[in-house]
Design a protein around this motif. Sequence first.
Motif, short mmCIF file in Angstrom:
data_model
loop_
_atom_site.label_atom_id
_atom_site.label_comp_id
_atom_site.label_asym_id
_atom_site.label_seq_id
_atom_site.Cartn_x
_atom_site.Cartn_y
_atom_site.Cartn_z
N ALA A 16 0.82 -1.21 0.00
CA ALA A 16 0.00 0.00 0.00
C ALA A 16 0.85 1.25 0.00
CB ALA A 16 -0.93 0.00 1.22
N LEU A 17 1.99 1.20 0.65
CA LEU A 17 2.83 2.38 0.77
C LEU A 17 3.83 2.50 -0.37
CD1 LEU A 17 3.53 2.19 4.60
CD2 LEU A 17 2.01 3.78 3.42
N GLY A 18 3.93 1.49 -1.18
CA GLY A 18 4.89 1.55 -2.27
C GLY A 18 6.32 1.56 -1.78
N ALA A 19 6.60 0.91 -0.66
CA ALA A 19 7.93 0.92 -0.09
C ALA A 19 8.84 0.00 -0.86
CB ALA A 19 7.88 0.46 1.38
N PRO A 20 10.17 0.25 -0.87
CA PRO A 20 11.09 -0.65 -1.53
C PRO A 20 11.13 -1.99 -0.82
CG PRO A 20 12.27 0.96 -0.19
CD PRO A 20 10.84 1.36 -0.18
N ALA A 21 11.65 -2.99 -1.53
CA ALA A 21 11.72 -4.33 -0.95
C ALA A 21 12.62 -4.32 0.28
CB ALA A 21 12.25 -5.30 -1.99
N TRP A 22 12.15 -4.94 1.34
CA TRP A 22 12.90 -5.03 2.58
C TRP A 22 13.20 -6.49 2.88
CZ3 TRP A 22 14.43 -1.04 5.84
CH2 TRP A 22 13.99 0.22 5.49
N ALA A 23 14.29 -6.72 3.58
CA ALA A 23 14.63 -8.08 3.99
C ALA A 23 13.91 -8.38 5.30
CB ALA A 23 16.14 -8.22 4.17
N ALA A 24 12.93 -9.23 5.22
CA ALA A 24 12.22 -9.74 6.40
C ALA A 24 11.74 -8.65 7.35
CB ALA A 24 13.11 -10.73 7.16
N PRO A 25 10.81 -7.77 6.93
CA PRO A 25 10.20 -6.86 7.89
C PRO A 25 9.51 -7.65 8.99
CG PRO A 25 9.60 -6.28 5.64
CD PRO A 25 10.24 -7.62 5.58
N PHE A 26 9.50 -7.09 10.18
CA PHE A 26 8.86 -7.80 11.29
C PHE A 26 8.22 -6.78 12.23
CE2 PHE A 26 13.22 -6.93 12.47
CZ PHE A 26 13.16 -6.52 13.79
N ALA A 27 7.30 -7.27 13.05
CA ALA A 27 6.59 -6.40 13.98
C ALA A 27 7.01 -6.70 15.40
CB ALA A 27 5.08 -6.59 13.84
N VAL A 28 7.12 -5.65 16.19
CA VAL A 28 7.46 -5.76 17.61
C VAL A 28 6.30 -5.20 18.41
CG1 VAL A 28 9.02 -5.00 19.43
CG2 VAL A 28 9.92 -5.56 17.18
N ARG A 29 5.82 -5.95 19.39
CA ARG A 29 4.74 -5.45 20.24
C ARG A 29 5.32 -4.68 21.40
NH1 ARG A 29 -0.56 -6.11 21.35
NH2 ARG A 29 -0.88 -7.75 19.80
N LEU A 30 4.85 -3.44 21.54
CA LEU A 30 5.22 -2.58 22.66
C LEU A 30 3.93 -2.12 23.32
CD1 LEU A 30 8.06 -0.44 21.04
CD2 LEU A 30 8.32 -2.33 22.64
N ARG A 83 1.58 4.69 25.89
CA ARG A 83 1.49 5.43 24.64
C ARG A 83 2.04 6.83 24.87
NH1 ARG A 83 -0.73 4.72 19.82
NH2 ARG A 83 -1.25 6.57 18.58
N VAL A 84 2.91 7.27 23.98
CA VAL A 84 3.58 8.57 24.11
C VAL A 84 2.91 9.55 23.16
CG1 VAL A 84 5.77 9.79 23.88
CG2 VAL A 84 5.74 7.42 24.70
N LYS A 130 4.97 5.32 20.10
CA LYS A 130 6.09 4.75 20.85
C LYS A 130 7.37 5.51 20.54
CE LYS A 130 3.66 1.61 22.79
NZ LYS A 130 3.45 1.63 24.26
N ALA A 131 8.17 5.75 21.57
CA ALA A 131 9.44 6.45 21.42
C ALA A 131 10.54 5.43 21.19
CB ALA A 131 9.75 7.29 22.66
N LEU A 132 11.29 5.59 20.11
CA LEU A 132 12.39 4.70 19.78
C LEU A 132 13.68 5.50 19.63
CD1 LEU A 132 10.87 2.33 17.05
CD2 LEU A 132 10.75 2.13 19.54
N SER A 133 14.79 4.83 19.91
CA SER A 133 16.11 5.37 19.63
C SER A 133 16.72 4.52 18.53
CB SER A 133 16.99 5.33 20.89
OG SER A 133 18.30 5.77 20.60
N VAL A 134 16.96 5.13 17.37
CA VAL A 134 17.44 4.44 16.18
C VAL A 134 18.86 4.91 15.91
CG1 VAL A 134 17.05 4.10 13.71
CG2 VAL A 134 15.09 4.26 15.27
#
Length: 218
Positions: free
Chosen positions: A11-25, A100-101, A182-186
């Motif tokens: 849906a977003l037209g994003a480039p191919a990613w290697a194994a996207p995954f979801a993290v529950r917070l 939730r932040v 959610k606040a992340l440090s990348v």
Amino acid sequence: MRAWLAALLLALGAPAWAAPFAVRLGAERVALATPPGFADTLDLASPRLQELAEALTSASNPILLFALTDADLRRFTLGDTPELRRYLLVATPRAMERDRVNPEQFKAFVGESVRGLGSPAEPQDIRKFLDGQPQGRASLLWELRRAPEAVSVLQGTRVPTKPNAKPVYLLSTTTLLLLRGKALSVSVFAGYGDDADPDWLRAVTLRWVEDLLRLNPR
């Protein structure tokens, strides 16, 4: 979950990613993926890699992703020593892991986090500037992005070495990112070997941040 991520990418037209995954917070799911050429290592459950990742953030912060280059991952799995010239980390503050932040809380978190960094030095010669700084101290070099949902800075450090040894420099970016409440440090880390390294670091940081924002629409 995999179907949700696949549909989101299409849906977003994003480039191919290697194994996207979801993290529950808490009650939210945050979608993560690595830039091309990198692979997450947390599934390896390696004490050695876990120890390295924990050295890059506060001991209390949950680590959501620690990625090596594909070449380094191959070296590691074959029993060889990784070069560790470039690697990535995503963590979340322990105090904000479950709640939730909102934008105001995130703004306060950013302000507290960057307050002690000072103003960007913006040096014309990175090596010369870092040579004038104490070994082991991170110095703010540039601010790369400042937006309500993302603040990115680039820092440099002269790594402590033995007397008369060749200087070693480490560059890194840290992005404080608000994703789905959610606040992340990348963080992106790169050894400074030639003038291409700072340019690579800027480019991969800004692209990765944009991709993570696209993967996690509000």
